[in-house]
Design a protein around this motif. Structure first.
Motif, short mmCIF file in Angstrom:
data_model
loop_
_atom_site.label_atom_id
_atom_site.label_comp_id
_atom_site.label_asym_id
_atom_site.label_seq_id
_atom_site.Cartn_x
_atom_site.Cartn_y
_atom_site.Cartn_z
N ALA A 100 2.61 -6.20 -9.03
CA ALA A 100 4.02 -6.79 -9.30
C ALA A 100 4.30 -7.47 -10.53
O ALA A 100 5.23 -7.30 -11.19
CB ALA A 100 4.27 -7.97 -8.27
N HIS B 115 -6.48 0.72 -3.88
CA HIS B 115 -6.66 -0.27 -2.66
C HIS B 115 -7.93 -0.95 -3.20
O HIS B 115 -9.00 -0.38 -3.62
CB HIS B 115 -7.12 0.70 -1.44
CG HIS B 115 -7.51 -0.13 -0.32
ND1 HIS B 115 -6.87 -0.76 0.43
CD2 HIS B 115 -8.95 -0.42 0.09
CE1 HIS B 115 -7.51 -1.63 1.53
NE2 HIS B 115 -8.79 -1.10 1.06
N ALA C 263 9.07 -3.38 -1.34
CA ALA C 263 8.12 -2.90 -0.87
C ALA C 263 8.46 -1.96 0.29
O ALA C 263 9.54 -2.10 1.02
CB ALA C 263 7.17 -3.86 -0.07
N ASP D 57 0.25 0.72 -3.97
CA ASP D 57 -0.89 -0.09 -3.23
C ASP D 57 -0.82 0.10 -1.88
O ASP D 57 0.14 -0.52 -1.18
CB ASP D 57 -0.28 -1.68 -3.60
CG ASP D 57 -1.47 -2.42 -2.79
OD1 ASP D 57 -2.52 -2.07 -2.43
OD2 ASP D 57 -0.66 -3.63 -2.38
N SER E 77 -3.72 -3.25 0.12
CA SER E 77 -4.85 -4.15 -0.40
C SER E 77 -4.98 -5.34 0.01
O SER E 77 -3.90 -5.90 0.65
CB SER E 77 -4.69 -4.14 -2.00
OG SER E 77 -4.75 -2.86 -2.67
N TRP F 77 6.30 -0.33 -8.53
CA TRP F 77 5.09 -0.40 -7.40
C TRP F 77 5.78 -0.52 -6.24
O TRP F 77 6.68 -0.98 -6.10
CB TRP F 77 4.43 -1.83 -8.00
CG TRP F 77 4.72 -3.05 -7.32
CD1 TRP F 77 5.89 -3.78 -8.15
CD2 TRP F 77 4.44 -3.72 -6.30
NE1 TRP F 77 6.16 -5.01 -7.15
CE2 TRP F 77 5.32 -5.01 -6.26
CE3 TRP F 77 3.50 -3.61 -5.11
CZ2 TRP F 77 5.03 -5.96 -5.17
CZ3 TRP F 77 3.35 -4.53 -4.41
CH2 TRP F 77 4.09 -5.65 -4.16
N ARG G 286 4.45 -1.01 -1.87
CA ARG G 286 3.20 -1.43 -1.13
C ARG G 286 3.34 -1.13 0.21
O ARG G 286 4.31 -0.66 0.93
CB ARG G 286 3.13 -3.05 -1.12
CG ARG G 286 2.10 -3.61 -0.03
CD ARG G 286 2.00 -5.01 -0.13
NE ARG G 286 1.08 -5.52 0.75
CZ ARG G 286 -0.37 -5.63 0.89
NH1 ARG G 286 -0.90 -4.92 -0.19
NH2 ARG G 286 -0.95 -6.03 1.73
N THR H 32 -4.79 -7.19 -5.73
CA THR H 32 -4.16 -6.03 -6.56
C THR H 32 -2.37 -6.12 -6.18
O THR H 32 -1.71 -5.82 -7.11
CB THR H 32 -4.62 -4.56 -5.59
OG1 THR H 32 -5.93 -4.59 -6.02
CG2 THR H 32 -3.72 -3.53 -6.13
N PRO H 33 -1.95 -6.62 -5.01
CA PRO H 33 -0.50 -6.61 -4.88
C PRO H 33 0.24 -7.44 -6.22
O PRO H 33 1.07 -7.24 -6.82
CB PRO H 33 0.02 -6.90 -3.45
CG PRO H 33 -1.28 -6.89 -2.84
CD PRO H 33 -2.45 -7.02 -3.77
#
Length: 434
Positions: A94, A51, A8, A82, A85, A105, A107, A89-90
């Motif tokens: 993932a 989001h 992330a 992301d 969020s 992805w 974050r 969603t996270p």
């Protein structure tokens, strides 16, 4: 195709410590070149900013992945960005990154579509960077036509447009009116040539993004518009693709809040352009033959337009004085205005708006004549009104009246020249069809 997953990220502070200080000069862009036919790394990185999209995220990404796998001839990556969020969603992002090859992805700790795109595009090494909205309102059939001119080196940026001929759009009248008003306001205030600033369907070459992103301040919804305005002012080539677009009835965009933020962004960007704060000279130098057609800043344009206007007004008055005894006041006014209009358009084309070469000369002169009809209507109407009110008015009164009418028409003509006659739509924008 390799699966690339990274840890992330948290976006770093993005606003300069001294907003009034001119930004650093970017290095020049390299010449456009097509990508090789066989590219080992992902050629395209499609960013999906999200989001709190726990319902739409998985079907969107799976549909996008399947479409790219079936239609895109190069390796690709999908990056889910992301931004802060608070729902599931996270976790979904993932899991998709683990299951789908070529899916990644990231974050971010803060909200903002522009922030998500800025971060994802800054870290990507793919030669072509794109993004699309998670609701997939835009038909994916337009994705390959969108990125093809960037891969070939034909263009620098590509955008989907819902407002061009060939687009098929399904949305309510409220959003249609808001969209057209917003883009009309952009054309009238910032003299843009592209037709649709906010369609969530865009792509940019990475070498271009590396130079443009440091100049873009906004991290919210105005990010797209600011990027495009700076790119157009830098003489970069913007390709437009008409799209099929169906409005998402579950859109969570706060229209009033977003509109106010966009107005503030336009005012800020307009001030920056007028004051010369944006270091566009390196990008202009790299534009080759396009650099000669780049409009200068607003303040410089106003000064040069005024100088050309003074010269053409003197020419007009001399011609009017010479022609009036034989042709009469109205005919002398029309002939003098026509001659000075042609000279004025030619001088403004070269000196004020920086357009060189023979391309578009006839079109520019025809539009310039149309703009000068404003002056003809005002000056002829003023003469008619003067002779009606004071039938015995002398030559000196006529000249004073004409000067006043020309001053009133000058501002209108400048706005028409900037927004309509010389917006460089045909020089810096190309269109294709999906």
């Amino acid at each position: 195709m390799r699966t690339v997953r990274r840890s992330a990220l948290i976006d770093r502070p993005d606003r300069p410590d001294h907003p009034d200080r001119p930004l650093a000069e970017p290095s020049a862009l390299p010449r456009r070149a097509p990508l090789p036919a066989h590219h080992p790394e992902p050629v395209l990185d499609v960013v999906v900013p999200v989001h709190n999209e726990e319902n739409d995220l998985e079907p969107c990404v799976r549909r996008l992945h399947a479409h790219l796998g079936e239609t895109f001839p190069y390796p690709f990556r999908i990056t889910i960005a992301d931004n802060a969020s608070t729902d599931r969603t996270p976790g979904i992002a993932a899991r998709l990154a683990a299951e789908l090859p070529g899916t990644d992805w990231i974050r971010l700790a803060e909200k903002g579509r522009g922030r998500a795109l800025h971060t994802a595009w800054s870290r990507s090494r793919a030669p072509v960077l794109a993004y699309l909205d998670v609701d997939l309102s835009t038909d994916l059939a337009a994705l390959l036509p969108l990125v093809a001119p960037l891969i070939s080196g034909h263009s620098d940026i590509a955008i989907g447009t819902r407002l061009a001929r060939g687009s098929r759009v399904v949305r309510g009248p409220k959003r249609e009116i808001i969209s057209r008003c917003y883009n009309g306001l952009l054309r009238s205030t910032l003299a843009v040539g592209f037709s649709d600033a906010q369609c969530g369907f865009k792509a940019v070459r990475r070498d271009v993004a590396e130079r443009l992103l440091p100049l873009v301040e906004d991290r919210e919804w105005f990010f797209d518009t600011e990027l495009l305005v700076i790119a157009e002012r830098a003489g970069l080539r913007i390709h437009e693709v008409p799209v099929d677009w169906v409005d998402d009835p579950d859109s969570r965009v706060h229209i009033l809040e977003t509109a106010l933020a966009d107005l503030r962004g336009m005012a800020r960007l307009g001030r920056a352009l007028a004051r010369g704060r944006l270091p566009l000279s390196a990008l202009r130098r790299s534009g080759g033959d396009l650099a000669g057609e780049l409009p200068t800043g607003l303040a410089r344009q106003v000064v040069r337009f005024a100088a050309v206007g003074v010269a053409s007004t003197l020419c007009y008055l001399l011609l009017y004085t010479a022609l009036r005894p034989s042709a009469g006041p109205q005919a002398a006014n029309a002939l003098a205005l026509l001659a000075s209009a042609l000279a004025n358009t030619a001088a403004n084309r070269r000196l004020t708006f920086g357009v060189r070469g023979r391309g578009g000369v006839l079109r520019h002169h025809l539009k310039g004549l149309a703009a000068f009809l404003v002056g003809l209507v005002l000056t002829s109407g003023s003469l008619a009104a003067l002779h009606h009110i004071a039938p015995g008015a002398g030559h000196r009164c006529e000249l004073v009246t004409l000067v006043a009418a020309n001053l009133a028409a000058t501002l209108l003509r400048f706005l028409l020249f900037r927004a309509w006659v010389f917006p460089d739509r045909s020089d810096r924008r190309t269109t294709g069809s999906p």
